[in-house]
Write a protein that holds these residues in place. Structure first.
Motif, PDB file in Angstrom:
ATOM      1  N   LYS A  55       0.808  -1.223   0.000  1.00  0.00           N
ATOM      2  CA  LYS A  55       0.000   0.000   0.000  1.00  0.00           C
ATOM      3  C   LYS A  55       0.842   1.275   0.000  1.00  0.00           C
ATOM      4  O   LYS A  55       0.365   2.328  -0.393  1.00  0.00           O
ATOM      5  CB  LYS A  55      -0.968  -0.009   1.178  1.00  0.00           C
ATOM      6  N   THR A  56       2.100   1.191   0.416  1.00  0.00           N
ATOM      7  CA  THR A  56       2.945   2.396   0.380  1.00  0.00           C
ATOM      8  C   THR A  56       3.541   2.590  -1.008  1.00  0.00           C
ATOM      9  O   THR A  56       3.583   3.709  -1.513  1.00  0.00           O
ATOM     10  CB  THR A  56       4.067   2.321   1.434  1.00  0.00           C
ATOM     11  N   SER A  59       0.765   3.955  -3.367  1.00  0.00           N
ATOM     12  CA  SER A  59      -0.083   4.982  -2.745  1.00  0.00           C
ATOM     13  C   SER A  59      -0.526   6.005  -3.789  1.00  0.00           C
ATOM     14  O   SER A  59       0.057   6.130  -4.868  1.00  0.00           O
ATOM     15  CB  SER A  59       0.683   5.687  -1.627  1.00  0.00           C
ATOM     16  N   ASN A  62       2.282   8.432  -4.514  1.00  0.00           N
ATOM     17  CA  ASN A  62       3.277   7.892  -5.451  1.00  0.00           C
ATOM     18  C   ASN A  62       2.745   7.859  -6.881  1.00  0.00           C
ATOM     19  O   ASN A  62       3.499   8.081  -7.833  1.00  0.00           O
ATOM     20  CB  ASN A  62       3.724   6.498  -5.018  1.00  0.00           C
ATOM     21  N   THR A  63       1.465   7.591  -7.032  1.00  0.00           N
ATOM     22  CA  THR A  63       0.859   7.604  -8.366  1.00  0.00           C
ATOM     23  C   THR A  63       0.898   9.018  -8.947  1.00  0.00           C
ATOM     24  O   THR A  63       1.251   9.213 -10.113  1.00  0.00           O
ATOM     25  CB  THR A  63      -0.588   7.077  -8.308  1.00  0.00           C
ATOM     26  N   ASP A 123      -3.387  11.978   1.855  1.00  0.00           N
ATOM     27  CA  ASP A 123      -2.957  11.446   3.146  1.00  0.00           C
ATOM     28  C   ASP A 123      -3.682  10.129   3.419  1.00  0.00           C
ATOM     29  O   ASP A 123      -4.874  10.121   3.740  1.00  0.00           O
ATOM     30  CB  ASP A 123      -3.268  12.456   4.256  1.00  0.00           C
ATOM     31  N   PRO A 124      -2.988   8.987   3.325  1.00  0.00           N
ATOM     32  CA  PRO A 124      -3.663   7.695   3.524  1.00  0.00           C
ATOM     33  C   PRO A 124      -4.197   7.496   4.941  1.00  0.00           C
ATOM     34  O   PRO A 124      -5.075   6.665   5.153  1.00  0.00           O
ATOM     35  CB  PRO A 124      -2.586   6.657   3.194  1.00  0.00           C
ATOM     36  N   VAL A 131      -6.535   5.175  -0.595  1.00  0.00           N
ATOM     37  CA  VAL A 131      -5.597   4.072  -0.391  1.00  0.00           C
ATOM     38  C   VAL A 131      -5.892   2.989  -1.430  1.00  0.00           C
ATOM     39  O   VAL A 131      -7.039   2.797  -1.813  1.00  0.00           O
ATOM     40  CB  VAL A 131      -5.692   3.481   1.034  1.00  0.00           C
TER      41      VAL A 131
END
Length: 144
Positions: A55-56, A59, A62-63, A123-124, A131
């Motif tokens: 998931k990090t 994220s 990151n995308t 912000d996840p 997410v």
């Protein structure tokens, strides 16, 4: 021996019943059999939805970084937020123009989505933070 209507109906019923069972027998004998399906290689499966999903690494931030990098824009928090804000702001438009064809298209205004805060989406840990819940494998890009 003479032929009555009752005899004709009785013969017809017997003939239809026997014809139906013959047809059913032929159909059962000619039922095509399907070959066994392909074995699914789970290492090349289409969607990953379990704990194996990092998931990090995948994220939303990151995308957005990957998109900004492809546009040769510096990947800062401010640039990510501004980029997401531009996406959200476009949801206030009631029509848009296709940049390739020049065709004007009516679209639904999505005021609720347009009002979302980009910082929260990135912000996840935030309740509305985006997410990843699944990772789709690009089988079209996978080596043969």
């Amino acid at each position: 021996m003479y032929f009555t209507r009752r005899t004709a109906y009785s013969l017809r019923a017997v003939l239809l019943a026997s014809t139906g069972s013959i047809i059913a027998s032929i159909a059962a004998a000619q039922t095509p059999s399907c070959p066994p399906g392909p074995t699914i290689d789970q290492s090349r499966s289409l969607v990953v939805t379990d704990g194996a999903l990092d998931k990090t690494k995948f994220s939303f931030a990151n995308t957005m970084n990957a998109i900004l990098t492809s546009l040769q824009i510096q990947t800062t928090a401010e640039n990510r937020e501004n980029f997401v804000k531009s996406l959200l702001t476009s949801m206030n438009d009631d029509d848009m123009v296709n940049p390739v064809s020049g065709l004007r298209m009516k679209v639904d205004v999505r005021a609720l989505e347009a009002g979302l805060d980009p910082k929260n989406l990135l912000d996840p840990a935030d309740p509305v933070g985006l997410v990843p819940i699944a990772l789709f494998n690009r089988l079209d890009l996978a080596p043969q």
